[in-house]
Design a protein around this motif. Structure first.
Motif, PDB file in Angstrom:
ATOM      1  N   ILE A 195       0.867  -1.320  -0.045  1.00 38.98           N
ATOM      2  CA  ILE A 195      -0.053   0.038  -0.103  1.00 38.98           C
ATOM      3  C   ILE A 195       0.872   1.309  -0.019  1.00 38.98           C
ATOM      4  O   ILE A 195       1.674   1.531   0.862  1.00 38.98           O
ATOM      5  N   LYS A 196       0.664   2.115  -1.028  1.00 36.09           N
ATOM      6  CA  LYS A 196       1.502   3.420  -1.006  1.00 36.09           C
ATOM      7  C   LYS A 196       0.858   4.499  -0.224  1.00 36.09           C
ATOM      8  O   LYS A 196      -0.464   4.790  -0.803  1.00 36.09           O
ATOM      9  N   LEU A 197       1.246   5.167   0.744  1.00 37.63           N
ATOM     10  CA  LEU A 197       0.559   6.246   1.261  1.00 37.63           C
ATOM     11  C   LEU A 197       1.444   7.344   1.134  1.00 37.63           C
ATOM     12  O   LEU A 197       2.568   7.409   1.145  1.00 37.63           O
ATOM     13  N   GLN A 198       0.625   8.517   1.117  1.00 39.49           N
ATOM     14  CA  GLN A 198       1.239   9.798   0.990  1.00 39.49           C
ATOM     15  C   GLN A 198       1.570  10.048   2.697  1.00 39.49           C
ATOM     16  O   GLN A 198       0.729   9.567   3.501  1.00 39.49           O
ATOM     17  N   PRO A 199       2.760  11.103   2.840  1.00 39.37           N
ATOM     18  CA  PRO A 199       2.969  11.178   4.150  1.00 39.37           C
ATOM     19  C   PRO A 199       1.757  11.672   4.947  1.00 39.37           C
ATOM     20  O   PRO A 199       1.483  11.394   6.193  1.00 39.37           O
ATOM     21  N   PHE A 200       0.716  12.695   4.461  1.00 36.61           N
ATOM     22  CA  PHE A 200      -0.442  13.081   5.151  1.00 36.61           C
ATOM     23  C   PHE A 200      -1.450  12.065   5.660  1.00 36.61           C
ATOM     24  O   PHE A 200      -1.854  12.045   6.591  1.00 36.61           O
ATOM     25  N   GLU A 201      -1.324  11.023   4.700  1.00 44.03           N
ATOM     26  CA  GLU A 201      -2.277   9.778   4.918  1.00 44.03           C
ATOM     27  C   GLU A 201      -1.812   8.938   6.189  1.00 44.03           C
ATOM     28  O   GLU A 201      -2.519   8.704   7.055  1.00 44.03           O
ATOM     29  N   VAL A 202      -0.547   8.872   6.282  1.00 42.00           N
ATOM     30  CA  VAL A 202       0.115   8.076   7.284  1.00 42.00           C
ATOM     31  C   VAL A 202      -0.278   9.145   8.684  1.00 42.00           C
ATOM     32  O   VAL A 202      -0.598   8.398   9.674  1.00 42.00           O
ATOM     33  N   VAL A 203      -0.066  10.272   8.725  1.00 40.54           N
ATOM     34  CA  VAL A 203      -0.682  11.322   9.742  1.00 40.54           C
ATOM     35  C   VAL A 203      -1.886  11.109  10.055  1.00 40.54           C
ATOM     36  O   VAL A 203      -2.337  10.844  11.273  1.00 40.54           O
ATOM     37  N   GLN A 204      -2.911  10.831   9.162  1.00 44.79           N
ATOM     38  CA  GLN A 204      -4.336  10.792   9.464  1.00 44.79           C
ATOM     39  C   GLN A 204      -4.452   9.429   9.999  1.00 44.79           C
ATOM     40  O   GLN A 204      -5.588   9.235  10.927  1.00 44.79           O
ATOM     41  N   ILE A 205      -3.894   8.232   9.393  1.00 42.95           N
ATOM     42  CA  ILE A 205      -4.398   7.024   9.924  1.00 42.95           C
ATOM     43  C   ILE A 205      -3.746   6.604  11.163  1.00 42.95           C
ATOM     44  O   ILE A 205      -4.505   6.225  12.136  1.00 42.95           O
ATOM     45  N   ALA A 206      -2.519   7.145  11.588  1.00 43.93           N
ATOM     46  CA  ALA A 206      -1.778   7.008  12.763  1.00 43.93           C
ATOM     47  C   ALA A 206      -2.672   7.781  14.009  1.00 43.93           C
ATOM     48  O   ALA A 206      -2.952   7.129  14.945  1.00 43.93           O
ATOM     49  N   SER A 207      -3.275   9.114  13.563  1.00 46.08           N
ATOM     50  CA  SER A 207      -3.979   9.804  14.494  1.00 46.08           C
ATOM     51  C   SER A 207      -5.366   9.168  15.002  1.00 46.08           C
ATOM     52  O   SER A 207      -5.961   9.067  15.940  1.00 46.08           O
ATOM     53  N   GLU A 208      -6.012   8.461  13.720  1.00 46.99           N
ATOM     54  CA  GLU A 208      -7.272   8.052  14.100  1.00 46.99           C
ATOM     55  C   GLU A 208      -7.124   6.677  14.920  1.00 46.99           C
ATOM     56  O   GLU A 208      -7.841   6.260  15.658  1.00 46.99           O
ATOM     57  N   ALA A 209      -5.810   5.829  14.677  1.00 43.56           N
ATOM     58  CA  ALA A 209      -5.730   4.921  15.558  1.00 43.56           C
ATOM     59  C   ALA A 209      -5.744   5.317  16.968  1.00 43.56           C
ATOM     60  O   ALA A 209      -6.214   4.657  17.978  1.00 43.56           O
ATOM     61  N   LEU A 261      -4.026  16.450  15.298  1.00 45.31           N
ATOM     62  CA  LEU A 261      -3.037  15.743  14.404  1.00 45.31           C
ATOM     63  C   LEU A 261      -1.605  16.150  14.604  1.00 45.31           C
ATOM     64  O   LEU A 261      -0.570  15.736  14.170  1.00 45.31           O
ATOM     65  N   LEU A 262      -1.221  16.928  15.773  1.00 43.81           N
ATOM     66  CA  LEU A 262       0.013  17.535  15.978  1.00 43.81           C
ATOM     67  C   LEU A 262       1.178  16.370  15.940  1.00 43.81           C
ATOM     68  O   LEU A 262       2.173  16.633  15.369  1.00 43.81           O
ATOM     69  N   ASP A 263       0.930  15.495  16.980  1.00 44.90           N
ATOM     70  CA  ASP A 263       2.018  14.687  17.094  1.00 44.90           C
ATOM     71  C   ASP A 263       2.469  14.078  15.728  1.00 44.90           C
ATOM     72  O   ASP A 263       3.660  13.863  15.503  1.00 44.90           O
ATOM     73  N   GLN A 264       1.507  13.354  15.221  1.00 48.57           N
ATOM     74  CA  GLN A 264       1.723  12.530  13.988  1.00 48.57           C
ATOM     75  C   GLN A 264       2.164  13.373  13.014  1.00 48.57           C
ATOM     76  O   GLN A 264       3.011  12.868  12.207  1.00 48.57           O
ATOM     77  N   ALA A 265       1.867  14.642  12.808  1.00 44.09           N
ATOM     78  CA  ALA A 265       2.366  15.535  11.804  1.00 44.09           C
ATOM     79  C   ALA A 265       3.780  15.697  11.921  1.00 44.09           C
ATOM     80  O   ALA A 265       4.404  15.706  11.046  1.00 44.09           O
ATOM     81  N   CYS A 266       4.039  16.003  13.375  1.00 43.24           N
ATOM     82  CA  CYS A 266       5.548  16.467  13.532  1.00 43.24           C
ATOM     83  C   CYS A 266       6.454  15.264  13.253  1.00 43.24           C
ATOM     84  O   CYS A 266       7.483  15.289  12.696  1.00 43.24           O
ATOM     85  N   ILE A 267       5.958  14.015  13.702  1.00 41.25           N
ATOM     86  CA  ILE A 267       6.558  12.756  13.332  1.00 41.25           C
ATOM     87  C   ILE A 267       6.834  12.276  11.990  1.00 41.25           C
ATOM     88  O   ILE A 267       7.923  11.947  11.442  1.00 41.25           O
ATOM     89  N   THR A 268       5.861  12.587  11.258  1.00 45.96           N
ATOM     90  CA  THR A 268       5.784  12.358   9.702  1.00 45.96           C
ATOM     91  C   THR A 268       6.428  13.355   8.887  1.00 45.96           C
ATOM     92  O   THR A 268       7.023  12.943   7.925  1.00 45.96           O
ATOM     93  N   LEU A 269       6.086  14.490   9.039  1.00 47.02           N
ATOM     94  CA  LEU A 269       6.435  15.541   8.130  1.00 47.02           C
ATOM     95  C   LEU A 269       7.720  16.349   8.552  1.00 47.02           C
ATOM     96  O   LEU A 269       8.089  17.460   7.863  1.00 47.02           O
ATOM     97  N   GLY A 270       7.992  16.221   9.682  1.00 51.00           N
ATOM     98  CA  GLY A 270       9.271  17.143  10.193  1.00 51.00           C
ATOM     99  C   GLY A 270      10.561  17.152   9.161  1.00 51.00           C
ATOM    100  O   GLY A 270      10.873  16.131   8.738  1.00 51.00           O
ATOM    101  N   LYS A 271      10.938  18.322   9.357  1.00 51.20           N
ATOM    102  CA  LYS A 271      12.517  18.421   8.477  1.00 51.20           C
ATOM    103  C   LYS A 271      13.336  18.860   9.388  1.00 51.20           C
ATOM    104  O   LYS A 271      13.360  19.980   9.998  1.00 51.20           O
ATOM    105  N   LYS A 272      14.874  18.310   9.178  1.00 55.43           N
ATOM    106  CA  LYS A 272      15.773  18.973  10.023  1.00 55.43           C
ATOM    107  C   LYS A 272      16.078  20.299  10.071  1.00 55.43           C
ATOM    108  O   LYS A 272      16.593  20.662  11.213  1.00 55.43           O
ATOM    109  N   ASP A 273      16.035  20.778   9.024  1.00 61.01           N
ATOM    110  CA  ASP A 273      16.243  22.317   8.899  1.00 61.01           C
ATOM    111  C   ASP A 273      15.138  23.252   8.867  1.00 61.01           C
ATOM    112  O   ASP A 273      15.360  24.369   8.515  1.00 61.01           O
ATOM    113  N   GLY A 274      14.108  22.878   9.299  1.00 64.13           N
ATOM    114  CA  GLY A 274      12.900  23.581   9.431  1.00 64.13           C
ATOM    115  C   GLY A 274      11.879  23.514  10.307  1.00 64.13           C
ATOM    116  O   GLY A 274      11.973  22.465  11.169  1.00 64.13           O
ATOM    117  N   LEU A 275      10.888  24.370  10.718  1.00 69.74           N
ATOM    118  CA  LEU A 275       9.867  24.311  11.561  1.00 69.74           C
ATOM    119  C   LEU A 275       8.675  23.852  10.909  1.00 69.74           C
ATOM    120  O   LEU A 275       8.458  24.861   9.948  1.00 69.74           O
TER     121      LEU A 275
END
Length: 380
Positions: free
Chosen positions: A129-143, A154-168
């Protein structure tokens, strides 16, 4: 872990600004950090999920294609929760066999969301199953909401999935629009201190869910006082009510509900100011807003144990700390701070000394960790 074909790293997260507002569709910011959860696994064709943990006792064993049973209040619930949320959308036929390990024994960094994210990615990979990053956020949050029972946004899952080393990460929890704001070259270097009080906690058993209902009750009060139609509780959010309505009605509602709403509206303003401070490289202001956020968490949102409040007060007085606040929901757990790396040693020494003078009983469990922003969950 040579015998495993796949390895997922799901980082923990910290949120410098935007405390306790994601569940009211507020604005939040966050980083993924360079500590987190590692999951090593192989795919199983027989549909069984067999897991061991290097952190917790006992093994987990269930069928991926069977309906989720009730929670067992055991670390395996997170794997079952990921299966539950994925099965609502996809056929799952293949299981996994693997080992999971967390790298920091700390409450307040959203280890549960990191674990769920890792399992969602692993089960998806096993089943093609190919998931886009935001789909991972939504599915993990729903769980986490529907299976584990924590009414989070969605804060926790969004930071964990979408975070970038050089940005906020800047996320609007109403529209789900997000962007990564690159670090301004003028911004001083910083590291993130994690000051673990020594007190562990479980959010589902804390006042976390109660605060969510108090926020919604504040919103209902405002709608009722201004003769507007009420929505069902699950569709009622402070974000949908203008601040002007709050100013008109705050005096009429019970003080505790007014304080919850005050926290929401003031945090909304702080995040907006914080994003501007970050964009312009003004770490001093960004840090001050993070401190102010914690102040509001204590006085308006009324969370924080005596231990966390003590750490926060010591942090405010130490040179080299730009800002910081309780991490996670602020019931027990840890504080985070944005720190000038040149002051790390002094900060660690001074904070440890002053905290243990007040709470000698945590001498064995109090810890200081130093981490840096990192990229989001990924296959290694």
């Amino acid at each position: 872990m040579e015998q495993y074909q796949y390895h997922i790293f799901a980082p923990y997260r910290v949120c410098p600004l935007g405390a306790h507002v994601d569940h009211q569709h507020g604005l939040v910011t966050g980083f993924a950090i360079d500590k987190g959860v590692d999951l090593w696994f192989n795919v199983r064709d027989d549909g069984q999920v067999k897991l061991k943990s290097l952190t917790f006792e006992g093994d987990v064993d269930f069928a991926i294609n069977a309906p989720s049973q009730v929670r067992e209040h055991h670390w395996g619930d997170y794997a079952r929760g990921a299966k539950y949320a994925l099965r609502k959308r996809f056929e799952l036929e293949k299981g996994i066999e693997g080992v999971i390990k967390g790298s920091l024994p700390v409450g307040g960094l959203s280890s549960s969301a990191a674990v769920l994210t890792a399992y969602v990615m692993a089960f998806a990979k096993a089943n093609g199953i190919k998931l886009q990053p935001f789909e991972v956020v939504q599915i993990a949050s729903e769980a986490e909401r529907e299976y584990i029972g924590l009414n989070n946004g969605l804060l926790d899952q969004a930071c964990i999935t979408l975070g970038k080393k050089d940005g906020l990460l800047f996320l609007d929890c109403d529209t789900n629009e997000y962007r990564i704001i690159k670090r301004n070259p003028d911004m001083p270097t910083f590291e993130i201190g994690i000051f673990f009080s020594g007190l562990t906690r479980s959010l589902v058993n804390s006042d976390y869910n109660l605060r969510v209902y108090e926020c919604k009750t504040a919103a209902w009060n405002m709608l009722a006082y201004t003769d507007q139609p009420l929505k069902t509780f699950d569709k009622t959010f402070l974000r949908d009510i203008p601040k002007a309505t709050f100013e008109k009605t705050r005096i009429a509602m019970p003080a505790r509900f007014a304080r919850r709403a005050e926290h929401f509206y003031s945090e909304y303003r702080r995040v907006r100011q914080g994003v501007t401070a970050w964009e312009t490289g003004n770490m001093k202001l960004f840090g001050k807003l993070s401190f102010d956020s914690c102040e509001s968490s204590i006085n308006n949102y009324e969370c924080g144990s005596p231990e966390l409040i003590a750490i926060y007060e010591i942090m405010r007085s130490l040179p080299g700390i730009y800002g910081g606040r309780f991490s996670g929901a602020g019931f027990k757990g840890a504080c985070i701070a944005l720190v000038n790396p040149e002051h790390k040693e002094t900060i660690e020494k001074e904070l440890t000394k002053r905290y243990l003078e007040q709470f000698p009983e945590y001498e064995k469990t109090f810890h200081v960790y130093w981490v840096k922003p990192d990229d989001g969950a990924r296959f290694v």
